[in-house]
Every structure is written in structure tokens, then in C-alpha cells.
Motif scaffolding. Sequence first.
Motif, PDB file in Angstrom:
ATOM      1  N   ILE A  10       0.834  -1.210   0.000  1.00 48.68           N
ATOM      2  CA  ILE A  10       0.000   0.000   0.000  1.00 48.68           C
ATOM      3  C   ILE A  10       0.865   1.256   0.000  1.00 48.68           C
ATOM      4  N   ASP A  11       1.955   1.242   0.800  1.00 54.68           N
ATOM      5  CA  ASP A  11       2.728   2.460   1.025  1.00 54.68           C
ATOM      6  C   ASP A  11       3.775   2.722  -0.052  1.00 54.68           C
ATOM      7  N   VAL A  12       4.421   1.641  -0.582  1.00 55.48           N
ATOM      8  CA  VAL A  12       5.505   1.831  -1.547  1.00 55.48           C
ATOM      9  C   VAL A  12       4.947   2.411  -2.841  1.00 55.48           C
ATOM     10  N   SER A  13       5.637   3.393  -3.360  1.00 52.00           N
ATOM     11  CA  SER A  13       5.182   4.052  -4.589  1.00 52.00           C
ATOM     12  C   SER A  13       5.175   3.073  -5.753  1.00 52.00           C
ATOM     13  N   SER A  14       4.183   3.216  -6.596  1.00 49.65           N
ATOM     14  CA  SER A  14       4.097   2.343  -7.773  1.00 49.65           C
ATOM     15  C   SER A  14       5.127   2.735  -8.827  1.00 49.65           C
ATOM     16  N   ASP A  15       5.950   3.781  -8.546  1.00 55.61           N
ATOM     17  CA  ASP A  15       6.964   4.228  -9.488  1.00 55.61           C
ATOM     18  C   ASP A  15       8.224   3.364  -9.420  1.00 55.61           C
ATOM     19  N   SER A  16       8.260   2.388  -8.515  1.00 46.93           N
ATOM     20  CA  SER A  16       9.448   1.566  -8.333  1.00 46.93           C
ATOM     21  C   SER A  16       9.729   0.721  -9.571  1.00 46.93           C
ATOM     22  N   PHE A  17      11.015   0.517  -9.815  1.00 44.57           N
ATOM     23  CA  PHE A  17      11.435  -0.320 -10.945  1.00 44.57           C
ATOM     24  C   PHE A  17      10.873  -1.727 -10.837  1.00 44.57           C
ATOM     25  N   TRP A  18      10.705  -2.226  -9.564  1.00 39.55           N
ATOM     26  CA  TRP A  18      10.297  -3.611  -9.365  1.00 39.55           C
ATOM     27  C   TRP A  18       8.813  -3.824  -9.608  1.00 39.55           C
ATOM     28  N   GLU A  19       8.043  -2.772  -9.713  1.00 42.12           N
ATOM     29  CA  GLU A  19       6.624  -2.930 -10.002  1.00 42.12           C
ATOM     30  C   GLU A  19       6.456  -3.518 -11.403  1.00 42.12           C
ATOM     31  N   VAL A  20       5.388  -4.248 -11.570  1.00 42.20           N
ATOM     32  CA  VAL A  20       5.127  -4.885 -12.862  1.00 42.20           C
ATOM     33  C   VAL A  20       4.978  -3.817 -13.947  1.00 42.20           C
ATOM     34  N   GLY A  21       5.738  -3.966 -15.013  1.00 42.83           N
ATOM     35  CA  GLY A  21       5.639  -3.059 -16.160  1.00 42.83           C
ATOM     36  C   GLY A  21       6.532  -1.841 -16.091  1.00 42.83           C
ATOM     37  N   ASN A  22       7.132  -1.554 -14.931  1.00 42.48           N
ATOM     38  CA  ASN A  22       7.955  -0.354 -14.818  1.00 42.48           C
ATOM     39  C   ASN A  22       9.329  -0.504 -15.465  1.00 42.48           C
ATOM     40  N   TYR A  23       9.651  -1.661 -15.969  1.00 47.81           N
ATOM     41  CA  TYR A  23      10.873  -1.836 -16.736  1.00 47.81           C
ATOM     42  C   TYR A  23      10.779  -1.125 -18.082  1.00 47.81           C
ATOM     43  N   LYS A  24       9.574  -0.687 -18.453  1.00 46.99           N
ATOM     44  CA  LYS A  24       9.366  -0.034 -19.748  1.00 46.99           C
ATOM     45  C   LYS A  24      10.251   1.202 -19.905  1.00 46.99           C
ATOM     46  N   ARG A  25      10.561   1.858 -18.787  1.00 49.30           N
ATOM     47  CA  ARG A  25      11.413   3.047 -18.883  1.00 49.30           C
ATOM     48  C   ARG A  25      12.807   2.684 -19.364  1.00 49.30           C
ATOM     49  N   THR A  26      13.293   1.534 -18.945  1.00 49.06           N
ATOM     50  CA  THR A  26      14.608   1.076 -19.409  1.00 49.06           C
ATOM     51  C   THR A  26      14.556   0.705 -20.884  1.00 49.06           C
ATOM     52  N   VAL A  27      13.445   0.106 -21.300  1.00 50.48           N
ATOM     53  CA  VAL A  27      13.271  -0.238 -22.718  1.00 50.48           C
ATOM     54  C   VAL A  27      13.198   1.036 -23.557  1.00 50.48           C
ATOM     55  N   LYS A  28      12.478   2.019 -23.038  1.00 53.43           N
ATOM     56  CA  LYS A  28      12.338   3.280 -23.775  1.00 53.43           C
ATOM     57  C   LYS A  28      13.687   3.979 -23.946  1.00 53.43           C
ATOM     58  N   ARG A  29      14.599   3.753 -23.015  1.00 49.60           N
ATOM     59  CA  ARG A  29      15.907   4.381 -23.114  1.00 49.60           C
ATOM     60  C   ARG A  29      16.639   3.952 -24.379  1.00 49.60           C
ATOM     61  N   VAL A  30      16.358   2.771 -24.866  1.00 48.90           N
ATOM     62  CA  VAL A  30      16.984   2.311 -26.117  1.00 48.90           C
ATOM     63  C   VAL A  30      16.521   3.203 -27.266  1.00 48.90           C
ATOM     64  N   ASP A  31      15.208   3.420 -27.340  1.00 51.57           N
ATOM     65  CA  ASP A  31      14.681   4.311 -28.385  1.00 51.57           C
ATOM     66  C   ASP A  31      15.205   5.732 -28.210  1.00 51.57           C
ATOM     67  N   ASP A  32      15.301   6.170 -26.958  1.00 50.60           N
ATOM     68  CA  ASP A  32      15.812   7.511 -26.688  1.00 50.60           C
ATOM     69  C   ASP A  32      17.259   7.652 -27.161  1.00 50.60           C
TER      70      ASP A  32
END
Length: 442
Positions: A10-32
Amino acid sequence: MSGSYDDSMIDVSSDSFWEVGNYKRTVKRVDDGNRLCNDLMSCIHERARIEKSYAQQLTEWGKRWRQLIEKGPQYGMLERAWSSLCTEAEKVSELHMEVKAALMAEDYEKLKNWQRDAYHKQMIGGFKETKEADDGFRKAQKPWAKKLKEVETMKKLYHSACKEEKLAASRETNSKLESNNNPEAQKKLQEKVEKCQQEAHKTKERYEKSLEELDKLTPQYMENMEQVFEQWQQFEDKRIRFFKDLLLEVKQHLDLSTNHKFQTIYHTLEDTINATDAEEDLKWFRSNHGPGMPMNWPQFEDWSIDLNRSLSRRGTKKPSEGVTLTGISQTGADQPVQPLKTNNSSVSSMERTPDWSDEDTNANPFAANGDGNPFEDEPASPVVSVPVRALYDYEGQEQDELTFKAGDELTKIGEEDDQGWCKGRLKDGQVGLYPANYVEDI
């Protein structure tokens, strides 16, 4: 343990890398990264255009001012010092064109080739590297994400059972407080409460068990995700290091202060300016335009039947002064021979009166116009003004002669005399004589 984990969910932010789907930012870095390659190429290309434009402006500025200085009144060593600014502009312009060429031929092409080798486009769209990163993270996260979904389901069932238990207990309590309490109904409510309690207990056990299973998967999940993440960290590390090296090369091309040619330009400019000697310039002007100039002082001349054959005053100059005894200027093989100029050349365009005599030739030459000025224009027969253009440079040898450069335009206001001299007027209004074969009609 289950309670603490539930709190963390409940308390941990959903912005964490370990949350499901949040690896997308690392994938997007390739396109960036690919986009940043395009941006840096545009940056280099724009700077190359600026370098070229600046070089062209320097060249135009230097050319225009060199012409103005050459045609202007400045003379001597200071003229050379001033002109050295134009030389500096031309040399610096060449260096900036070299910078432009280096930016495009080396830095731009190097980045373009690296981008082509690092990012591979797919037929469907996107890049091969982007798909590999996404697939890697998805595979590493899939077991844990599946178990997490199960935990969420167990949590909902447990919370729902707790809610039912609390509702049943509330109904039982309210039933006991009522006056018309029905023992049978009271018993049913009590049985409902017991049943809800049992259901809540069962769902709690399943929820806790699901969390335990998730906890067991978490270390493996973290390890797998770390491996995939590190793979793309290395990919990004290559891009960052390449960009750094490329930017250093760009800096090297832009930094003209380390270019020995650039330093030589300004050492030469400084030496040329420092070489300026005011005394030398004043001495030159004195010798060429002042009291130091040689002068054909008036001398006694015997009367001759053919005055046209008398030597010009300039004919008495020594050969070392640039004129032969025949009055021909030694100005170079590419210029025509200057015509002889006899004493009567300056008045060849005048209509002599028929009653002139020997006494006229012996009269004071400085009183020809009655005002004591031997160089003032004398009345001439009216002629049609004809525009002409100089074919060669000519520097007047006497006070009544014009000085001009090849390409200058002037106006012919007198017909050519027997010795080949014409009377003309410069654009600044100065009137005097000039060799007829030094100009052409426009």
C-alpha cells in the motif's frame, strides 16, 4: 509477515522499478538513445553551417576592405598593417572552412555509422534492440508477476470475507438489542457469524500462503531482472562513452587556439602591425608627394621652328628616376609607351591667336592666366564630353597630369594632341592631362 507485506504494497510508490511493467522506462531508453543520435547529428550539422557562413562572411569582408584600403588615401607601412587585417580574415576563413569540413566528414559521419551499427530497424517497425530489451524483462518478470496476481486475488477474497464477518457480527448484536428477540432468528445470525469467521480464517490462510510463495520467488525475480537490466546498462554505457569521445573530437575541431596555423596567423598579424614605422611612412610621402620630389625647374630653351620636337620637361630626368631621356616611362612591358609631352602639350587644346610672337615664349610662364597660377586650367575650345575607362594604372609625373588606376572611369574633355595627350576630368572633379593610349571609350 503477511501484514507487513500488505502494508508495503500500500505504502511503496508504484513508481518503483520492481513494479510490474515499470521496466518499460529502461526499454524506452533504447529508443531515446537512437533519438539522441539524430539530435546530436543535427547539432553538428547546424554548427557546420554556421562555420561555413562565418567563413564566407569573413572572406567577403576581407575582399571588400582590401579594395577600399588600396583605393583609399592611406599609404606606406601603415597601409600594409591595415591590409593585414584582411589577410587575417582570409586565413581565418580558411580555417573555419576546415572546421566545417571536419565536422561533417569526420564527426557527423562517425556518429551516423555508429548509429547504424548500434540500432537495427525491423521490418514491422521499431528497433531490434528495443524488442530484445522488452522480451528480456518480460521473461524475467513473468513468474513473479503471475504469482503477484494470485496474491492480489487472495487479498481481495480475504478482505471480502472479513467484511462479511463484520457485517454478520453487527447484525447479531443489533438483534440482541431488539425487544422482540426471536431465539430462532438469533441462532441463525449466530451461525452466520461463525460461518463468516471460518471463511475469513480460510481466506487468510490462503492469502498468507500465497504471500509466502511470492516471497520465495522474489530473490530469483530480482536476480533475473538485475541480469537483464545490467545487459542494457552496458548497451547504454557504450552510447554514453561514444558520445563523450565524439564530443571531445568536436571540441578539438572547434578549438582553433590549439591549431598552429591559427597561432601563426596572429603572430604574423602582430609582426606586420608592429613593423609600422611612422618615420618611414612620412619619409616616403615626403619623397613621393612632398618637398623631396624631383622638380623640372624652368630652364632657358632655344627657340626652334618645330616646337613639337622640343624635349618635354620630364625628358631631363635621369634614367634612375624611372624616365628615359626620350620621355618614355619604364613602367613595364604590359603598359603602352607614354607619349612625349612638350612644353606646349598642356595648351594643345587651346586655340592660339595668330599674332603670337617670340616675345610670348619669353614671357613669364607663371603669368599665363593672369593670376600667377601656372597649373590652373586654361580656357579650352568646347568639346563633347566622352566617358572613358582606364586600361592601365597611371601616376601623374607633373602637377598638370592625372593619376588613376586600371578600371577607373573618367571623362575626356579635350581632343588628343599631336603628342598623344588628352585632357580629362576625374570623378572627384580634378582636371588634367593623361596619355590617350591608356584609356578606352566606354
